[in-house]
Design a protein around this motif. Structure first.
Motif, PDB file in Angstrom:
ATOM      1  N   SER A   1       9.467 -15.215 -16.158  1.00 32.57           N
ATOM      2  CA  SER A   1       9.833 -13.891 -16.668  1.00 32.57           C
ATOM      3  C   SER A   1       8.629 -12.963 -16.683  1.00 32.57           C
ATOM      4  N   ALA A   2       7.479 -13.465 -17.117  1.00 32.13           N
ATOM      5  CA  ALA A   2       6.275 -12.625 -17.148  1.00 32.13           C
ATOM      6  C   ALA A   2       5.850 -12.224 -15.742  1.00 32.13           C
ATOM      7  N   ALA A   3       5.915 -13.162 -14.820  1.00 30.62           N
ATOM      8  CA  ALA A   3       5.487 -12.868 -13.451  1.00 30.62           C
ATOM      9  C   ALA A   3       6.442 -11.905 -12.758  1.00 30.62           C
ATOM     10  N   SER A   4       7.739 -12.067 -12.979  1.00 23.53           N
ATOM     11  CA  SER A   4       8.696 -11.186 -12.296  1.00 23.53           C
ATOM     12  C   SER A   4       8.611  -9.754 -12.804  1.00 23.53           C
ATOM     13  N   VAL A   5       8.500  -9.573 -14.123  1.00 17.50           N
ATOM     14  CA  VAL A   5       8.396  -8.216 -14.660  1.00 17.50           C
ATOM     15  C   VAL A   5       7.063  -7.586 -14.255  1.00 17.50           C
ATOM     16  N   ALA A   6       6.000  -8.372 -14.249  1.00 19.63           N
ATOM     17  CA  ALA A   6       4.695  -7.851 -13.822  1.00 19.63           C
ATOM     18  C   ALA A   6       4.719  -7.465 -12.347  1.00 19.63           C
ATOM     19  N   THR A   7       5.441  -8.228 -11.536  1.00 20.30           N
ATOM     20  CA  THR A   7       5.536  -7.912 -10.109  1.00 20.30           C
ATOM     21  C   THR A   7       6.345  -6.636  -9.882  1.00 20.30           C
ATOM     22  N   ILE A   8       7.394  -6.440 -10.655  1.00 17.78           N
ATOM     23  CA  ILE A   8       8.174  -5.197 -10.548  1.00 17.78           C
ATOM     24  C   ILE A   8       7.310  -4.006 -10.962  1.00 17.78           C
ATOM     25  N   ALA A   9       6.560  -4.157 -12.048  1.00 11.57           N
ATOM     26  CA  ALA A   9       5.670  -3.080 -12.486  1.00 11.57           C
ATOM     27  C   ALA A   9       4.605  -2.797 -11.430  1.00 11.57           C
ATOM     28  N   TRP A  10       4.086  -3.846 -10.805  1.00 10.16           N
ATOM     29  CA  TRP A  10       3.079  -3.665  -9.756  1.00 10.16           C
ATOM     30  C   TRP A  10       3.686  -2.951  -8.548  1.00 10.16           C
ATOM     31  N   SER A  11       4.914  -3.296  -8.197  1.00  4.67           N
ATOM     32  CA  SER A  11       5.585  -2.640  -7.069  1.00  4.67           C
ATOM     33  C   SER A  11       5.763  -1.152  -7.328  1.00  4.67           C
ATOM     34  N   LEU A  12       6.204  -0.801  -8.529  1.00  3.07           N
ATOM     35  CA  LEU A  12       6.362   0.616  -8.864  1.00  3.07           C
ATOM     36  C   LEU A  12       5.005   1.324  -8.922  1.00  3.07           C
ATOM     37  N   THR A  13       3.989   0.619  -9.368  1.00  2.00           N
ATOM     38  CA  THR A  13       2.642   1.197  -9.390  1.00  2.00           C
ATOM     39  C   THR A  13       2.153   1.462  -7.972  1.00  2.00           C
ATOM     40  N   LEU A  14       2.435   0.547  -7.054  1.00  2.00           N
ATOM     41  CA  LEU A  14       2.054   0.763  -5.653  1.00  2.00           C
ATOM     42  C   LEU A  14       2.800   1.953  -5.053  1.00  2.00           C
ATOM     43  N   LEU A  15       4.063   2.098  -5.409  1.00  2.00           N
ATOM     44  CA  LEU A  15       4.832   3.246  -4.921  1.00  2.00           C
ATOM     45  C   LEU A  15       4.241   4.556  -5.439  1.00  2.00           C
ATOM     46  N   ALA A  16       3.922   4.592  -6.727  1.00  2.00           N
ATOM     47  CA  ALA A  16       3.294   5.790  -7.289  1.00  2.00           C
ATOM     48  C   ALA A  16       1.914   6.020  -6.674  1.00  2.00           C
ATOM     49  N   MET A  17       1.189   4.936  -6.398  1.00  2.00           N
ATOM     50  CA  MET A  17      -0.114   5.069  -5.764  1.00  2.00           C
ATOM     51  C   MET A  17       0.017   5.651  -4.353  1.00  2.00           C
ATOM     52  N   GLY A  18       1.089   5.304  -3.653  1.00  2.00           N
ATOM     53  CA  GLY A  18       1.330   5.885  -2.337  1.00  2.00           C
ATOM     54  C   GLY A  18       1.506   7.388  -2.409  1.00  2.00           C
ATOM     55  N   PHE A  19       2.272   7.840  -3.411  1.00  2.00           N
ATOM     56  CA  PHE A  19       2.414   9.290  -3.600  1.00  2.00           C
ATOM     57  C   PHE A  19       1.099   9.915  -4.058  1.00  2.00           C
ATOM     58  N   ALA A  20       0.289   9.166  -4.791  1.00  2.00           N
ATOM     59  CA  ALA A  20      -1.034   9.674  -5.186  1.00  2.00           C
ATOM     60  C   ALA A  20      -1.905   9.878  -3.956  1.00  2.00           C
ATOM     61  N   CYS A  21      -1.842   8.944  -3.030  1.00  2.00           N
ATOM     62  CA  CYS A  21      -2.615   9.092  -1.785  1.00  2.00           C
ATOM     63  C   CYS A  21      -2.147  10.302  -0.983  1.00  2.00           C
ATOM     64  N   LYS A  22      -0.841  10.526  -0.963  1.00  2.00           N
ATOM     65  CA  LYS A  22      -0.310  11.708  -0.268  1.00  2.00           C
ATOM     66  C   LYS A  22      -0.778  12.979  -0.966  1.00  2.00           C
ATOM     67  N   GLU A  23      -0.791  12.954  -2.288  1.00  2.00           N
ATOM     68  CA  GLU A  23      -1.245  14.125  -3.030  1.00  2.00           C
ATOM     69  C   GLU A  23      -2.729  14.384  -2.786  1.00  2.00           C
ATOM     70  N   ILE A  24      -3.516  13.336  -2.696  1.00  2.00           N
ATOM     71  CA  ILE A  24      -4.948  13.491  -2.393  1.00  2.00           C
ATOM     72  C   ILE A  24      -5.125  14.109  -1.008  1.00  2.00           C
ATOM     73  N   GLU A  25      -4.284  13.688  -0.071  1.00  2.00           N
ATOM     74  CA  GLU A  25      -4.357  14.216   1.297  1.00  2.00           C
ATOM     75  C   GLU A  25      -4.032  15.708   1.351  1.00  2.00           C
ATOM     76  N   LEU A  26      -3.117  16.174   0.479  1.00  2.00           N
ATOM     77  CA  LEU A  26      -2.705  17.584   0.488  1.00  2.00           C
ATOM     78  C   LEU A  26      -3.643  18.491  -0.301  1.00  2.00           C
ATOM     79  N   HIS A  27      -4.602  17.930  -1.028  1.00  2.00           N
ATOM     80  CA  HIS A  27      -5.741  18.607  -1.650  1.00  2.00           C
ATOM     81  C   HIS A  27      -5.474  19.417  -2.914  1.00  2.00           C
ATOM     82  N   ILE A  28      -4.433  20.178  -3.057  1.00  2.00           N
ATOM     83  CA  ILE A  28      -4.307  21.114  -4.179  1.00  2.00           C
ATOM     84  C   ILE A  28      -3.789  20.369  -5.407  1.00  2.00           C
TER      85      ILE A  28
END
Length: 160
Positions: free
Chosen positions: A99-126
């Motif tokens: 249970s701990a590993a599965s919930v942590a993995t889901i949280a990590w997956s969503l964090t990676l998705l948000a990080m992807g949008f963060a990288c896109k935002e960094i690329e767009l500069h403003i």
């Protein structure tokens, strides 16, 4: 569990990630509040702008709405995964690990998705300083959450 020496490391990473997810929630909530306070005001005689987005944020760029939305999602799931993580660290048995590993993995997956949008935002500069801080926290969280998942699995026993 077989690898008891990973317990303090897992505890430290769990507390660190919880604090960071709470900070992500705070900055994300500020961004949503600011977007609500400064969004388009459409009267009965006005029409929507040509490129209107319901995820419009007055600060940042075109990726900001998606970035903040998924950052909030990752923050909520990440902070909630702490409950399962605390239960696992208290008992530290093979029965509490899935249970701990599965919930942590889901949280990590969503964090990676948000990080992807963060990288896109960094690329767009403003963007402003609050958004840069949120980007930094999500990039760091993507690594520390992965280390936490490895720690609760007791990876050191397999490496040595």
């Amino acid at each position: 569990m077989a690898n008891e020496q990973m317990k303090p490391i897992a505890t430290f990473l769990l507390l660190l990630n919880f604090c960071m997810y709470v900070i992500v929630l705070g900055i994300g909530a500020w961004a949503v509040n600011r977007a609500i306070d400064h969004c388009f005001i459409i009267g009965s005689e006005l029409k929507l702008p040509a490129h209107f987005s319901p995820l419009f944020f007055p600060m940042g760029n075109a990726a900001t709405g998606f970035f903040v939305t998924f950052a909030l999602l990752a923050g909520v799931v990440g902070a909630a995964s702490t409950l399962s993580g605390i239960n696992h660290i208290r008992s530290w048995t093979a029965e509490s690990l899935p249970s701990a590993a599965s919930v942590a993995t889901i949280a990590w997956s969503l964090t990676l998705l948000a990080m992807g949008f963060a990288c896109k935002e960094i690329e767009l500069h403003i963007r402003n300083a609050h958004l840069r801080t949120l980007e930094a926290f999500l990039i760091i969280l993507s690594a520390t959450q992965l280390f936490y998942i490895a720690a609760i699995h007791g990876v050191a026993a397999y490496i040595s």
